[in-house]
Every structure is written in structure tokens, then in C-alpha cells.
Design a protein around this motif. Structure first.
Motif, PDB file in Angstrom:
ATOM      1  N   GLU A 118       0.826  -1.204   0.000  1.00 24.71           N
ATOM      2  CA  GLU A 118       0.000   0.000   0.000  1.00 24.71           C
ATOM      3  C   GLU A 118       0.863   1.259   0.000  1.00 24.71           C
ATOM      4  OE1 GLU A 118      -4.095   1.627   2.091  1.00 24.71           O
ATOM      5  OE2 GLU A 118      -3.112  -0.166   2.859  1.00 24.71           O
ATOM      6  N   SER A 152     -10.941  -5.528  -6.486  1.00 24.34           N
ATOM      7  CA  SER A 152     -11.599  -4.521  -5.659  1.00 24.34           C
ATOM      8  C   SER A 152     -10.979  -3.159  -5.926  1.00 24.34           C
ATOM      9  CB  SER A 152     -11.448  -4.885  -4.176  1.00 24.34           C
ATOM     10  OG  SER A 152     -12.029  -3.904  -3.344  1.00 24.34           O
ATOM     11  N   SER A 187     -10.590  -0.974  -3.604  1.00 23.66           N
ATOM     12  CA  SER A 187      -9.830  -0.634  -2.403  1.00 23.66           C
ATOM     13  C   SER A 187      -9.441  -1.921  -1.688  1.00 23.66           C
ATOM     14  CB  SER A 187     -10.662   0.256  -1.471  1.00 23.66           C
ATOM     15  OG  SER A 187     -11.872  -0.390  -1.118  1.00 23.66           O
ATOM     16  N   PRO A 188      -8.455  -1.884  -0.795  1.00 24.90           N
ATOM     17  CA  PRO A 188      -8.056  -3.105  -0.092  1.00 24.90           C
ATOM     18  C   PRO A 188      -9.178  -3.634   0.805  1.00 24.90           C
ATOM     19  CG  PRO A 188      -6.399  -1.361   0.144  1.00 24.90           C
ATOM     20  CD  PRO A 188      -7.619  -0.725  -0.446  1.00 24.90           C
ATOM     21  N   ARG A 201      -9.852  -5.063   4.249  1.00 19.33           N
ATOM     22  CA  ARG A 201      -9.117  -5.020   5.506  1.00 19.33           C
ATOM     23  C   ARG A 201      -9.397  -6.265   6.345  1.00 19.33           C
ATOM     24  NH1 ARG A 201      -5.541  -1.004   4.274  1.00 19.33           N
ATOM     25  NH2 ARG A 201      -6.647   0.816   3.433  1.00 19.33           N
ATOM     26  N   TYR A 226      -5.224 -11.009   2.411  1.00 21.35           N
ATOM     27  CA  TYR A 226      -4.211 -10.003   2.124  1.00 21.35           C
ATOM     28  C   TYR A 226      -4.484  -9.442   0.744  1.00 21.35           C
ATOM     29  CZ  TYR A 226      -2.467 -14.365   0.170  1.00 21.35           C
ATOM     30  OH  TYR A 226      -2.380 -15.564  -0.483  1.00 21.35           O
ATOM     31  N   ASN A 227      -3.844  -8.334   0.412  1.00 22.43           N
ATOM     32  CA  ASN A 227      -4.159  -7.609  -0.812  1.00 22.43           C
ATOM     33  C   ASN A 227      -2.924  -7.437  -1.678  1.00 22.43           C
ATOM     34  OD1 ASN A 227      -7.097  -6.338  -0.345  1.00 22.43           O
ATOM     35  ND2 ASN A 227      -5.977  -6.302   1.595  1.00 22.43           N
ATOM     36  N   HIS A 228      -2.952  -8.037  -2.866  1.00 27.96           N
ATOM     37  CA  HIS A 228      -1.936  -7.747  -3.863  1.00 27.96           C
ATOM     38  C   HIS A 228      -2.314  -6.466  -4.605  1.00 27.96           C
ATOM     39  CE1 HIS A 228       0.513 -11.440  -3.802  1.00 27.96           C
ATOM     40  NE2 HIS A 228      -0.589 -12.027  -3.408  1.00 27.96           N
ATOM     41  N   ARG A 229      -1.316  -5.813  -5.175  1.00 26.27           N
ATOM     42  CA  ARG A 229      -1.563  -4.645  -6.003  1.00 26.27           C
ATOM     43  C   ARG A 229      -1.521  -5.079  -7.456  1.00 26.27           C
ATOM     44  NH1 ARG A 229      -0.979   0.868  -4.213  1.00 26.27           N
ATOM     45  NH2 ARG A 229      -2.580   1.982  -5.390  1.00 26.27           N
ATOM     46  N   TRP A 246      -6.734  -3.286  -6.698  1.00 27.13           N
ATOM     47  CA  TRP A 246      -6.382  -4.245  -5.642  1.00 27.13           C
ATOM     48  C   TRP A 246      -6.917  -5.629  -5.953  1.00 27.13           C
ATOM     49  CZ3 TRP A 246      -2.908  -2.867  -2.086  1.00 27.13           C
ATOM     50  CH2 TRP A 246      -2.655  -1.496  -1.949  1.00 27.13           C
ATOM     51  N   PRO A 250      -7.568  -8.629  -3.608  1.00 28.55           N
ATOM     52  CA  PRO A 250      -7.607  -9.289  -2.300  1.00 28.55           C
ATOM     53  C   PRO A 250      -7.779 -10.794  -2.455  1.00 28.55           C
ATOM     54  CG  PRO A 250      -9.730  -8.293  -2.773  1.00 28.55           C
ATOM     55  CD  PRO A 250      -8.816  -7.911  -3.906  1.00 28.55           C
TER      56      PRO A 250
END
Length: 490
Positions: A174, A258, A260-261, A263, A270-273, A279, A281
């Protein structure tokens, strides 16, 4: 139509658990060439290692086979994916100093606890605890992820890591930074961690020596890849918000898209970019098709599927972990495989394992809903298990929602998609648009409500068993029960 100057096809390389796969894919998604080479590892209890040199040998064999079938097609670029959380230490030239600790190696539990005490949200099987374990066992070295070994051999230079593989090594995607203070508190040297770039970044070109070994033309652009789960997501086309891809291979991975991440303070999700900054997730379970081959190493899967159809539901409820410990849809390092009840022979055991994976998949979606993740887009099935028509329909029935299956279900296709997008001369090209052109959907599945209802009682039994052992948090189990008589969309 292939854009001028980009080539006839793009090469995707997937470093899997049991094999390396290589695909050359055209702009319309047609497979121009394919190759594979087997891999072996060393398993003993929670230990799971592979020899990094064997990866290169398998890449050479798989690539030469794939390219031979293309009859001289121009290759516009390539990308490599690997298993998420697999890590080793190398010297400054990229030469391996240690064996590779694979994604599910469980020896770093004490190191995982140390990392969490330092303020990092990690799981014991993630790469960062393994880096600590390797450093304790072998001394300092350059932190290296699985695809980096191959890219080093292709280009002749150790590359920066892609943010997708770096995520489980503690990289803050992030804020695009390594947590220097926490790494220092753990006794790790920041200089031993690589520079990080976004997936799709140009890393270099295939050199002459590598071209001779692999058959890949010298000068072919090499772009930064992603983890196998993310690669499979690209191969599924699930790149618009609310879309999800369920990758069922040796283990089970769910990845979504998504804005946005998503949470999750426990770190289970977890969230990859994504390469375009959005995102991805998701989470990775230790449940999967590997439990079938472990229990029935010589079975004919198609025959066993046919026999299993008579056992819906099975006389037993399974939580088919491949190895001790679970990572998603809950974190439980002490979790073990379960088989509740008395199955009526091998066909019923096979049925219980198939159904157990599907029930776990439903729990994963229920957990994502519990976290507020967007789930209103299409669901896609990829991975090796998507070759089973019976299992695909069973999963749709258990989930109670439609699913689609692409013509090609392999992560290597996702890397070809990424390479095509990264090397496109069109500045307005988007990754979802490239995927739409290259991903061919072959099958659409609809759930059968009467079959969905059959699995309500086994799902309840599984929830009770997981919660009763203290593995599944009570609020998550309650949320899943509340959604029992709905499908797994919002």
C-alpha cells in the motif's frame, strides 16, 4: 489482431509445485505452443523444500517444447510466476546459497511469532518467517523469490522483486516500502532485501546463453510477473471489481478484484496490487486437490469421480488439509486434516474429499462476505482441478452460485496476458481489456438448488467441528450459518 511490433504471441511460464508449464499465447487467446516438465521436492512432516537449480532445468525443457510447436512465431515478451511464499537466499550474482523453502513449509513457526511480535502481520508459512529461518540456519544472503531465480538466468542479472511475490516477505504494497524498522528489530539487514517494482515492469531481455538453453529468442523482453494465484486470476479474466477467481490445484486460492483493499486485521486475507494500481484481495488455503493424490496416488480421477457421484452427500465430512496448519479461511497453525464419520469405501472417501474442498471454498466466500469484500461479480474456476467436469458442477452446487470456466485454466496463460499488456505499444490499453481479448470462456455452470440443499447439513457439521476445535472463530461460524440458506453472493 496482433499489434504491429509486439510479436505473434507471448510466453507465460508457471513454476508450479509439481511441474513447470510454458504456454505461447496469441492475441486472441489461442495457444500456439505448450510445454511441461516435472519437478520434485523433499517433504518430511512440515518440511517442504525444492532445489532451485531444478527449476531452471525444467524451464529450459518446457520452453523448448512450447516454442518448437510455434514453428518460428515471434515472441513479444514473457513473464514468470511462482508459488506464493516460496523463498531462498542467494549471493550477489543470484547463485542459490540455500534450498528453497516452499510455500507450505512449516518450520518457521517460532520465527513467525517473532515477526508478529515486531508488529508485522504475517502467517508462519509466509516468506518473511522463512527468511528468518534461513538466516538462522545458513547466515545472511540476498532474499530471493522463486521467479527471480529464473529471471536471473534469463537476463544474466538478479532482478528487482515484483510486489506480488514481495508481499509475503513483509513488503508494504500500500505504501510501496519495506518495513525497515521492523526488519532491523528482527536482526535482518535491509540491504539483503531487493528493490521492488510493480508487476509488468520491464526487467531486461533474454541473453544469448539463456536463448541457447531455452529456445527463447535472444532479446525477448522479460517483464516482472506475479504469484501463481494472481497469475491464475489474470488467466480467469476476473479483474473488474466484484469478480473472483477460485484456483484449485494442489491447494485452494481465492483471488478477487476490488477498488480498495479488503481489511483483515488477522492477515488471513491479504491484498496484492494489480499492475494497474487496483487491488487483488484474496487468501490461500492448505486444502486442495493434493489431498486426493496423497490418499489415492495411483487412482484414475475420472473413474473415481464417476463412482463418487453416488455419494452426495458422502457418509463422512472432510477437511482435507494437505499438510498441518491452515492459512485461509482461518489461521490455525495446529489444524490437522479431518474425516468425520464412516465412509463406505474408497469411492465415498473420494467423494468426501471432493465435497470437503467445496465446503471449504464456500467457507472462504462466507469469510470474505464477513469482511465486506465485494462479491457481486462473476466467479471463475481455474487450476488443474478445473479439468474435472464432475468436480466443477459439484462445487457450483455446494456454493449455490453460477461459475464459469475458461478454455485455458493455467497460471501460465495469465503470465502471457501480463506480458502482452506490458509490451503493448497502445498507451490506452488496459489489463482487463487485454484479458478480455485473450481469455476464452468455454463452460458456464448453473447450480442445482436441490443439490445445494443436500450439503446444508454437512456444511453445518463442518462449521461445528472447526469452531469446536477452536480453529474457526465463533463470529465467522455464526456468519456462515446465517448465510446457509442463501447463495454465496451478497
Amino acid at each position: 489482431m496482433v499489434a504491429q511490433g509486439t510479436g505473434d504471441g507471448w510466453l507465460g511460464i508457471d513454476l508450479g509445485t509439481q511441474s513447470v508449464r510454458a504456454l505461447v499465447v496469441g492475441a486472441d487467446g489461442s495457444v500456439l505452443g505448450a510445454g511441461a516438465a516435472s519437478l520434485t521436492g523433499r517433504r518430511a512432516g512440515v518440511r517442504h523444500e525444492q532445489d532451485p537449480d531444478r527449476w531452471w532445468e525444467a524451464v529450459c525443457a518446457a520452453s523448448r517444447t512450447a516454442l518448437a510447436a510455434t514453428r518460428g512465431a515471434r515472441i513479444g515478451g514473457l513473464a514468470v510466476c511462482g508459488t506464493s511464499g516460496t523463498v531462498l537466499l542467494t549471493d550477489g550474482t543470484g547463485r542459490p546459497l540455500t534450498p528453497a523453502l516452499m510455500y507450505d513449509d512449516g518450520r518457521a513457526a517460532a520465527q513467525g511469532a517473532r515477526a508478529r511480535a515486531a508488529g508485522l502481520v504475517v502467517q508462519d508459512t509466509w516468506a518473511l518467517p522463512k527468511v528468518l529461518w534461513l538466516t538462522d540456519a545458513y547466515g545472511r544472503g540476498r532474499v530471493t523469490h522463486q521467479p527471480d531465480v529464473i529471471v536471473t538466468r534469463l537476463t544474466g542479472t538478479p532482478p528487482p522483486a515484483d510486489s506480488s511475490h514481495a508481499l509475503k516477505t513483509g513488503y508494504d504494497v500500500e505504501h510501496a516500502t519495506w518495513p525497515a524498522a521492523a526488519l532491523g528489530a528482527l536482526g535482518l539487514a535491509r540491504d539483503d532485501f531487493p528493490r521492488v517494482v510493480r508487476p509488468g515492469t520491464l526487467l531486461g531481455e533474454v541473453g544469448a546463453s539463456a536463448a541457447g538453453a531455452t529456445g527463447i529468442p535472444a532479446g525477448t523482453p522479460v517483464v516482472a510477473g506475479m504469484t501463481d494465484g494472481c497469475a491464475a486470476q489474470l488467466a480467469s479474466g476476473a479483474l473488474r471489481p466484484g469478480a473472483w477467481n477460485s484456483v484449485l490445484g494442489t491447494t485452494l486460492v481465492l483471488k478477487g478484484a476490488s477498488r480498495s483493499p479488503v481489511r483483515d486485521p488477522t492477515g488471513v486475507v491479504y491484498n496484492h496490487r494489480a499492475p494497474d494500481g487496483t487491488w487483488l484481495p484474496g487468501g490461500a488455503s492448505s486444502v486442495g486437490a493434493g489431498a486426493l493424490t496423497a490418499r489415492f496416488p495411483d487412482a484414475d480421477p475420472a473413474l473415481m469421480d464417476e463412482r463418487a457421484a453416488a455419494h452426495e452427500p458422502s457418509g463422512a465430512v472432510a477437511y482435507p488439509l494437505l499438510s498441518p496448519g491452515e492459512r485461509f479461511p482461518f489461521r490455525a497453525p495446529n489444524a490437522t486434516a479431518l474425516l468425520l464419520g464412516e465412509p463406505a469405501g474408497d469411492a465415498d472417501v473420494w467423494a468426501a474429499l471432493l465435497q470437503g474442498v467445496a465446503l471449504t471454498e464456500r467457507l472462504c466466500l462466507d469469510y470474505l462476505h464477513h469482511l465486506g469484500a465485494p462479491l457481486d461479480g462473476p466467479l471463475t474456476f481455474t487450476g488443474g482441478a478445473a479439468r474435472s467436469p464432475y468436480w466443477n458442477q459439484l462445487r457450483a452446487d455446494v456454493l449455490g452460485r453460477p461459475a464459469r470456466i475458461p478454455e485455458q485454466t493455467e497460471p501460465a496463460l495469465g503470465m502471457a496476458v501480463l506480458a502482452a499488456h506490458a509490451t503493448s505499444p497502445d498507451p490506452t490499453a488496459t489489463l482487463p481489456g487485454t484479458a478480455d481479448r485473450m481469455v476464452r470462456v468455454r463452460t458456464f455452470l448453473e447450480p442445482r438448488p436441490e443439490r445445494t440443499a443436500r450439503f446444508a447439513e454437512p456444511y453445518t457439521r463442518l462449521l461445528d467441528a472447526l469452531a469446536g476445535r477452536g480453529w474457526l472463530p465463533a463470529p465467522v461460524a455464526a456468519h456462515a450459518r446465517a448465510r446457509l440458506h442463501t447463495d454465496t453472493t451478497p
